[in-house]
Design a protein around this motif. Structure first.
Motif, PDB file in Angstrom:
ATOM      1  N   HIS A  15      -8.397   1.394  -4.890  1.00  0.00           N
ATOM      2  CA  HIS A  15      -8.536   1.429  -3.431  1.00  0.00           C
ATOM      3  C   HIS A  15      -9.900   0.906  -2.966  1.00  0.00           C
ATOM      4  CE1 HIS A  15      -7.154   2.352   0.473  1.00  0.00           C
ATOM      5  NE2 HIS A  15      -7.991   3.345   0.697  1.00  0.00           N
ATOM      6  N   ASP A  23     -11.481   1.001  -0.010  1.00  0.00           N
ATOM      7  CA  ASP A  23     -12.348   1.910   0.759  1.00  0.00           C
ATOM      8  C   ASP A  23     -13.046   2.918  -0.156  1.00  0.00           C
ATOM      9  OD1 ASP A  23     -11.698   0.723   3.200  1.00  0.00           O
ATOM     10  OD2 ASP A  23      -9.922   1.966   3.449  1.00  0.00           O
ATOM     11  N   THR A  33      -5.550  -9.187  -9.237  1.00  0.00           N
ATOM     12  CA  THR A  33      -5.241  -9.122  -7.808  1.00  0.00           C
ATOM     13  C   THR A  33      -5.685 -10.391  -7.080  1.00  0.00           C
ATOM     14  OG1 THR A  33      -5.925  -8.016  -5.756  1.00  0.00           O
ATOM     15  CG2 THR A  33      -7.420  -7.810  -7.604  1.00  0.00           C
ATOM     16  N   ALA A  38      -1.752 -10.513  -8.090  1.00  0.00           N
ATOM     17  CA  ALA A  38      -0.723 -10.255  -7.077  1.00  0.00           C
ATOM     18  C   ALA A  38      -1.332  -9.964  -5.714  1.00  0.00           C
ATOM     19  CB  ALA A  38       0.147  -9.083  -7.507  1.00  0.00           C
ATOM     20  N   SER A  39      -0.498 -10.140  -4.696  1.00  0.00           N
ATOM     21  CA  SER A  39      -0.919  -9.838  -3.330  1.00  0.00           C
ATOM     22  C   SER A  39      -0.618  -8.369  -3.002  1.00  0.00           C
ATOM     23  CB  SER A  39      -0.229 -10.789  -2.364  1.00  0.00           C
ATOM     24  OG  SER A  39       1.166 -10.640  -2.449  1.00  0.00           O
ATOM     25  N   GLU A  92      -2.790   6.362   1.185  1.00  0.00           N
ATOM     26  CA  GLU A  92      -4.144   5.970   1.583  1.00  0.00           C
ATOM     27  C   GLU A  92      -4.143   4.472   1.910  1.00  0.00           C
ATOM     28  OE1 GLU A  92      -6.786   6.364  -1.815  1.00  0.00           O
ATOM     29  OE2 GLU A  92      -5.505   5.094  -3.059  1.00  0.00           O
ATOM     30  N   LYS A  93      -3.133   3.740   1.396  1.00  0.00           N
ATOM     31  CA  LYS A  93      -3.035   2.302   1.629  1.00  0.00           C
ATOM     32  C   LYS A  93      -2.360   2.069   2.984  1.00  0.00           C
ATOM     33  CE  LYS A  93      -4.209   1.086  -2.763  1.00  0.00           C
ATOM     34  NZ  LYS A  93      -4.466   2.303  -3.507  1.00  0.00           N
ATOM     35  N   LEU A  94      -2.547   0.870   3.547  1.00  0.00           N
ATOM     36  CA  LEU A  94      -2.151   0.640   4.937  1.00  0.00           C
ATOM     37  C   LEU A  94      -0.714   1.091   5.258  1.00  0.00           C
ATOM     38  CD1 LEU A  94      -2.971  -0.675   7.736  1.00  0.00           C
ATOM     39  CD2 LEU A  94      -1.664  -2.655   6.950  1.00  0.00           C
ATOM     40  N   TYR A 144      -8.394  -1.023  11.474  1.00  0.00           N
ATOM     41  CA  TYR A 144      -9.800  -1.416  11.300  1.00  0.00           C
ATOM     42  C   TYR A 144     -10.121  -2.659  12.137  1.00  0.00           C
ATOM     43  CZ  TYR A 144      -9.657   1.455   6.975  1.00  0.00           C
ATOM     44  OH  TYR A 144      -9.509   2.464   6.060  1.00  0.00           O
TER      45      TYR A 144
HETATM   46  O1  DAU Z   1      -4.517  -7.759  -2.075  1.00  0.00           O
HETATM   47  C1  DAU Z   1      -4.222  -6.916  -3.150  1.00  0.00           C
HETATM   48  C2  DAU Z   1      -4.950  -5.610  -2.965  1.00  0.00           C
HETATM   49  O2  DAU Z   1      -4.284  -4.932  -1.899  1.00  0.00           O
HETATM   50  C3  DAU Z   1      -4.990  -4.755  -4.197  1.00  0.00           C
HETATM   51  O3  DAU Z   1      -5.734  -5.408  -5.195  1.00  0.00           O
HETATM   52  C4  DAU Z   1      -5.594  -3.386  -3.912  1.00  0.00           C
HETATM   53  O4  DAU Z   1      -5.482  -2.554  -5.046  1.00  0.00           O
HETATM   54  C5  DAU Z   1      -4.839  -2.746  -2.759  1.00  0.00           C
HETATM   55  O5  DAU Z   1      -5.458  -1.534  -2.400  1.00  0.00           O
HETATM   56  C6  DAU Z   1      -4.802  -3.675  -1.554  1.00  0.00           C
HETATM   57  O6  DAU Z   1      -6.113  -3.832  -0.970  1.00  0.00           O
HETATM   58  P1  DAU Z   1      -6.311  -3.902   0.614  1.00  0.00           P
HETATM   59  O7  DAU Z   1      -7.690  -3.527   0.951  1.00  0.00           O
HETATM   60  O8  DAU Z   1      -5.794  -5.185   1.152  1.00  0.00           O
HETATM   61  O9  DAU Z   1      -5.249  -2.761   1.020  1.00  0.00           O
HETATM   62  P2  DAU Z   1      -5.315  -1.563   2.070  1.00  0.00           P
HETATM   63  O10 DAU Z   1      -3.946  -0.997   2.141  1.00  0.00           O
HETATM   64  O11 DAU Z   1      -6.447  -0.651   1.824  1.00  0.00           O
HETATM   65  O12 DAU Z   1      -5.601  -2.347   3.431  1.00  0.00           O
HETATM   66  C7  DAU Z   1      -4.740  -3.385   3.888  1.00  0.00           C
HETATM   67  C8  DAU Z   1      -5.349  -3.938   5.163  1.00  0.00           C
HETATM   68  O13 DAU Z   1      -5.238  -2.948   6.191  1.00  0.00           O
HETATM   69  C9  DAU Z   1      -6.824  -4.259   5.060  1.00  0.00           C
HETATM   70  O14 DAU Z   1      -7.095  -5.408   5.847  1.00  0.00           O
HETATM   71  C10 DAU Z   1      -7.516  -3.039   5.658  1.00  0.00           C
HETATM   72  C11 DAU Z   1      -6.522  -2.576   6.693  1.00  0.00           C
HETATM   73  N1  DAU Z   1      -6.470  -1.119   6.955  1.00  0.00           N
HETATM   74  C12 DAU Z   1      -6.319  -0.296   5.883  1.00  0.00           C
HETATM   75  C13 DAU Z   1      -6.264   1.066   6.059  1.00  0.00           C
HETATM   76  C14 DAU Z   1      -6.121   1.997   4.871  1.00  0.00           C
HETATM   77  C15 DAU Z   1      -6.522  -0.623   8.246  1.00  0.00           C
HETATM   78  O15 DAU Z   1      -6.642  -1.396   9.212  1.00  0.00           O
HETATM   79  N2  DAU Z   1      -6.458   0.730   8.425  1.00  0.00           N
HETATM   80  C16 DAU Z   1      -6.341   1.606   7.379  1.00  0.00           C
HETATM   81  O16 DAU Z   1      -6.319   2.845   7.610  1.00  0.00           O
END
Ligand code: DAU
Ligand code: NAD
Length: 339
Positions: free
Chosen positions: A85, A87, A124, A176-177, A187-189, A206
């Motif tokens: 993660h 964050d 990733t 991967a994406s 905790e992920k989006l 964000y």
């Molecule tokens: O791209 C692949 C990656 O995707 C993986 O390598 C990581 O393990 C995986 O956690 C993920 O990373 P991201 O940072 O892209 O994923 P996340 O779900 O944390 O956030 C996705 C997008 O959404 C990012 O631009 C941040 C935003 N976000 C995330 C959260 C948790 C928000 O706007 N609000 C939120 O509360």
């Protein structure tokens, strides 16, 4: 065929273990430390299957890893285990660097000394950093990571390559994406937005919400890994993308619409430091060499995911309360610890 999966109690690893047990005749050994992200409830479907074994252990523990490889002699290692993660990596980089870099080193080095026939390293698209539109990153793009998480993944990805170049360890790397689907830690989006929407809580977006991510259904990712494991060439890198790049705000609006909740739940919050603006991948190489392609279209996958979370609200509640961590003691009681 016997495979050792690391991090198989996590979101993608557990989908991969379920798929490997369900759709092949392989034996699967799952080595997992059960950090906050490891949830053995995700593997209840394969518990008790005679082709599946869980081992509780840390990939940074060279002795434990060596003893597992001596005992199990797997034909291949599929290495998922990581602190995943972004964050958390910003708030507390140390465990991320330890597991992602040192843990990957430990796994590679053990595979080298045991002569493991294939090592698939799960990397990733974040290693490419932000990709300017309208480009899609190919495997030849420079690595340009931004966060402690993506830098640690870039380091481990290059270490895997070094073990191929230097020691001829038969390594394949996949990048991967963004994955989504059932059993993803909220905790992920996408799972966070679904879980909050269901409880009528605010959905934190964000910055301006215009950051772009390419969304890949978790089973499509697992099939891509299987394709690379079986048909990929030694020393090669394969991108695995969902071919569906969307701004976060659009994803959040789709979640709200499918869940039947109002957009007034959206709350704009302070941006993530060093936030990458855009990820976009070309998966032509994997498609051309193996015939794999992403099958799930995003709207169907998102609808299916929301339905899964709606039907499994007790799973979400146990994750949020921490109760899921009792599963290990209750069902394994320390009998599977790596030594
Ligand atoms: O791209 C692949 C990656 O995707 C993986 O390598 C990581 O393990 C995986 O956690 C993920 O990373 P991201 O940072 O892209 O994923 P996340 O779900 O944390 O956030 C996705 C997008 O959404 C990012 O631009 C941040 C935003 N976000 C995330 C959260 C948790 C928000 O706007 N609000 C939120 O509360
Ligand atoms: P996750 O956080 O859901 O699961 C990680 C698993 O690794 C957990 O079961 C955890 O207990 C285990 N683990 C952590 N540290 C360990 C250690 N030291 N020893 C043994 N086990 C340990 O992660 P995920 O989202 O399933 O991601 C799996 C892999 O895929 C990671 O390598 C990640 O970088 C990569 N990846 C993830 C995504 C994504 O969108 N989630 C996209 C591309 C690549």
């Amino acid at each position: 065929m016997k495979i050792l999966v690391t991090g198989g109690a996590g979101f993608i690893g557990s989908a991969f273990v379920r798929m490997s047990i369900g759709e092949t005749d392989w034996r699967v050994v799952n080595l997992d430390k059960l950090t906050y992200a490891g949830n053995l409830e995700n593997l209840a479907a394969v518990d008790g299957n005679e082709r599946y074994r869980f081992v509780h252990g840390d990939i940074c523990d060279a002795r434990a890893v060596d003893s597992i490889l001596s005992e199990e002699k797997p034909d291949a290692i599929v290495h998922f285990a990581a602190e995943s993660h972004v964050d958390r990596s910003i708030l507390s980089p140390e465990p991320v660097i330890r597991t992602n870099l040192h843990g990957t080193f430990t796994m590679l080095d053990a595979a080298r000394s045991h002569g493991t026939a294939r090592f698939l390293h799960v990397s990733t698209d974040e290693v490419y950093g932000s990709v300017a539109a309208p480009l899609d990153a190919t495997e030849k793009f420079p690595l340009n990571p931004s966060s402690p998480y993506s830098a640690s993944k870039a380091g481990s990805d290059l270490l895997a390559r070094a073990y191929f170049v230097t020691y001829r360890l038969p390594v394949v790397v996949t990048r991967a994406s963004n994955n989504y689907g059932p059993y993803q830690f909220p905790e992920k989006l996408i799972p966070l937005m679904i879980a909050n929407a269901m409880e009528n809580r605010a959905l934190p977006v964000y910055g301006d919400g215009m950051q772009v991510r390419d969304w890949l259904y978790v089973e499509d990712h697992c099939r891509g890994i299987l394709a690379a494991l079986e048909k990929g060439r030694d020393g090669e890198v394969y991108n695995i993308g969902g071919n569906r790049s969307l701004p976060n705000l659009e994803v959040v609006r789709k979640v709200l619409s499918l869940a039947g909740k109002p957009e007034s739940l959206i709350e704009y919050v302070t941006d993530r430091p060093g936030h990458d603006r855009r990820y976009a991948l070309s998966s032509e190489k994997l498609m051309g060499e193996t015939g794999w392609r992403p099958e799930m279209d995003f709207e169907t996958g998102l609808k299916r995911t929301i339905e899964w979370y709606a039907a499994n609200s007790p799973w979400v509640a146990r994750v949020r309360s921490g109760e899921y961590r009792a599963y290990y003691e209750k069902n394994y009681g320390g009998r599977t610890v790596a030594r």
